[in-house]
Write a protein that holds these residues in place. Sequence first.
Motif, PDB file in Angstrom:
ATOM      1  N   GLN A  24       0.829  -1.209   0.000  1.00 48.72           N
ATOM      2  CA  GLN A  24       0.000   0.000   0.000  1.00 48.72           C
ATOM      3  C   GLN A  24       0.864   1.260   0.000  1.00 48.72           C
ATOM      4  OE1 GLN A  24      -2.708  -0.138   3.321  1.00 48.72           O
ATOM      5  NE2 GLN A  24      -3.904  -1.807   2.440  1.00 48.72           N
ATOM      6  N   LYS A  25       2.018   1.181   0.663  1.00 52.75           N
ATOM      7  CA  LYS A  25       2.925   2.329   0.731  1.00 52.75           C
ATOM      8  C   LYS A  25       3.827   2.423  -0.499  1.00 52.75           C
ATOM      9  CE  LYS A  25       2.027   3.720   5.014  1.00 52.75           C
ATOM     10  NZ  LYS A  25       1.847   5.071   5.487  1.00 52.75           N
ATOM     11  N   GLY A  26       3.750   1.422  -1.377  1.00 48.16           N
ATOM     12  CA  GLY A  26       4.577   1.424  -2.580  1.00 48.16           C
ATOM     13  C   GLY A  26       6.036   1.131  -2.296  1.00 48.16           C
ATOM     14  N   LEU A  27       6.287   0.350  -1.247  1.00 51.11           N
ATOM     15  CA  LEU A  27       7.663   0.031  -0.845  1.00 51.11           C
ATOM     16  C   LEU A  27       8.050  -1.370  -1.289  1.00 51.11           C
ATOM     17  CD1 LEU A  27       7.516   1.298   2.858  1.00 51.11           C
ATOM     18  CD2 LEU A  27       8.500   2.496   0.897  1.00 51.11           C
ATOM     19  N   THR A  28       9.313  -1.550  -1.603  1.00 48.62           N
ATOM     20  CA  THR A  28       9.860  -2.880  -1.845  1.00 48.62           C
ATOM     21  C   THR A  28      10.283  -3.458  -0.493  1.00 48.62           C
ATOM     22  OG1 THR A  28      12.131  -2.115  -2.094  1.00 48.62           O
ATOM     23  CG2 THR A  28      10.750  -2.163  -4.106  1.00 48.62           C
ATOM     24  N   GLN A  29      10.582  -4.746  -0.487  1.00 48.17           N
ATOM     25  CA  GLN A  29      11.113  -5.353   0.735  1.00 48.17           C
ATOM     26  C   GLN A  29      12.428  -4.680   1.120  1.00 48.17           C
ATOM     27  OE1 GLN A  29      11.184  -9.528  -0.342  1.00 48.17           O
ATOM     28  NE2 GLN A  29       9.271  -9.893   0.764  1.00 48.17           N
ATOM     29  N   HIS A  30      13.224  -4.342   0.134  1.00 42.44           N
ATOM     30  CA  HIS A  30      14.498  -3.668   0.398  1.00 42.44           C
ATOM     31  C   HIS A  30      14.257  -2.300   1.035  1.00 42.44           C
ATOM     32  CE1 HIS A  30      18.321  -1.596  -0.458  1.00 42.44           C
ATOM     33  NE2 HIS A  30      18.817  -2.809  -0.264  1.00 42.44           N
ATOM     34  N   SER A  36      13.491   0.122   8.326  1.00 38.76           N
ATOM     35  CA  SER A  36      13.300  -0.551   9.611  1.00 38.76           C
ATOM     36  C   SER A  36      14.616  -0.969  10.262  1.00 38.76           C
ATOM     37  CB  SER A  36      12.423  -1.796   9.420  1.00 38.76           C
ATOM     38  OG  SER A  36      11.194  -1.455   8.844  1.00 38.76           O
ATOM     39  N   TYR A  37      15.730  -0.652   9.595  1.00 35.02           N
ATOM     40  CA  TYR A  37      17.058  -1.026  10.106  1.00 35.02           C
ATOM     41  C   TYR A  37      17.173  -2.538  10.322  1.00 35.02           C
ATOM     42  CZ  TYR A  37      16.888   3.956  10.951  1.00 35.02           C
ATOM     43  OH  TYR A  37      16.717   5.298  10.801  1.00 35.02           O
ATOM     44  N   MET A  38      16.622  -3.281   9.347  1.00 30.75           N
ATOM     45  CA  MET A  38      16.649  -4.736   9.407  1.00 30.75           C
ATOM     46  C   MET A  38      17.229  -5.274   8.108  1.00 30.75           C
ATOM     47  SD  MET A  38      12.850  -5.309  11.029  1.00 30.75           S
ATOM     48  CE  MET A  38      12.980  -7.074  11.155  1.00 30.75           C
ATOM     49  N   ASP A  39      17.661  -6.518   8.158  1.00 31.59           N
ATOM     50  CA  ASP A  39      18.156  -7.197   6.975  1.00 31.59           C
ATOM     51  C   ASP A  39      16.969  -7.574   6.079  1.00 31.59           C
ATOM     52  OD1 ASP A  39      20.704  -8.686   5.864  1.00 31.59           O
ATOM     53  OD2 ASP A  39      19.006 -10.070   5.684  1.00 31.59           O
ATOM     54  N   ILE A  40      17.145  -7.476   4.789  1.00 32.44           N
ATOM     55  CA  ILE A  40      16.059  -7.810   3.859  1.00 32.44           C
ATOM     56  C   ILE A  40      15.579  -9.241   4.051  1.00 32.44           C
ATOM     57  CG2 ILE A  40      17.606  -8.414   1.961  1.00 32.44           C
ATOM     58  CD1 ILE A  40      15.425  -7.301   0.056  1.00 32.44           C
ATOM     59  N   ARG A  41      16.495 -10.138   4.341  1.00 32.40           N
ATOM     60  CA  ARG A  41      16.111 -11.548   4.553  1.00 32.40           C
ATOM     61  C   ARG A  41      15.156 -11.675   5.738  1.00 32.40           C
ATOM     62  NH1 ARG A  41      14.056 -15.616   2.936  1.00 32.40           N
ATOM     63  NH2 ARG A  41      14.679 -17.584   3.811  1.00 32.40           N
ATOM     64  N   GLN A  42      15.351 -10.854   6.746  1.00 30.96           N
ATOM     65  CA  GLN A  42      14.458 -10.861   7.910  1.00 30.96           C
ATOM     66  C   GLN A  42      13.043 -10.443   7.490  1.00 30.96           C
ATOM     67  OE1 GLN A  42      15.306 -11.937  10.854  1.00 30.96           O
ATOM     68  NE2 GLN A  42      14.232 -10.833  12.446  1.00 30.96           N
ATOM     69  N   ILE A  43      12.946  -9.394   6.684  1.00 30.18           N
ATOM     70  CA  ILE A  43      11.645  -8.949   6.183  1.00 30.18           C
ATOM     71  C   ILE A  43      11.001 -10.053   5.346  1.00 30.18           C
ATOM     72  CG2 ILE A  43      10.453  -7.279   4.675  1.00 30.18           C
ATOM     73  CD1 ILE A  43      11.427  -6.051   7.336  1.00 30.18           C
ATOM     74  N   GLN A  44      11.782 -10.691   4.490  1.00 25.64           N
ATOM     75  CA  GLN A  44      11.253 -11.769   3.652  1.00 25.64           C
ATOM     76  C   GLN A  44      10.702 -12.909   4.509  1.00 25.64           C
ATOM     77  OE1 GLN A  44      14.843 -12.506   1.441  1.00 25.64           O
ATOM     78  NE2 GLN A  44      14.213 -11.183  -0.269  1.00 25.64           N
ATOM     79  N   ARG A  45      11.439 -13.274   5.536  1.00 20.13           N
ATOM     80  CA  ARG A  45      11.017 -14.382   6.396  1.00 20.13           C
ATOM     81  C   ARG A  45       9.784 -14.022   7.216  1.00 20.13           C
ATOM     82  NH1 ARG A  45      15.787 -16.209   9.798  1.00 20.13           N
ATOM     83  NH2 ARG A  45      14.486 -18.009  10.194  1.00 20.13           N
TER      84      ARG A  45
END
Length: 88
Positions: A24-30, A36-45
């Motif tokens: 909704q915000k038009g953001l990618t996982q990256h 969020s100061y997190m690793d992309i893999r964390q967001i994916q999981r």
Amino acid sequence: MGPQDEIQLFLDTFGKRVKELRNQKGLTQHDLADRSYMDIRQIQRIEAGDINTSIWNAHLIAEGLEVPIDKLFLNKLEDSQSTPPQSD
């Protein structure tokens, strides 16, 4: 439904909600990972429902999405109902 099934359902629902809000915000996982100061893999999981993340990480995700943290725990149906509960 056993406790493990309920946990997995919660994780799946939480992950789908994060993804929905991110889209909704038009953001990618990256983008979300950076914000969020997190690793992309964390967001994916998290979005895949693969991990039970911490409350602190939920806070960081909410900050990255610029939404109140409770938005991460509401589904579309609850979100669209704006009537407060009736008091007796």
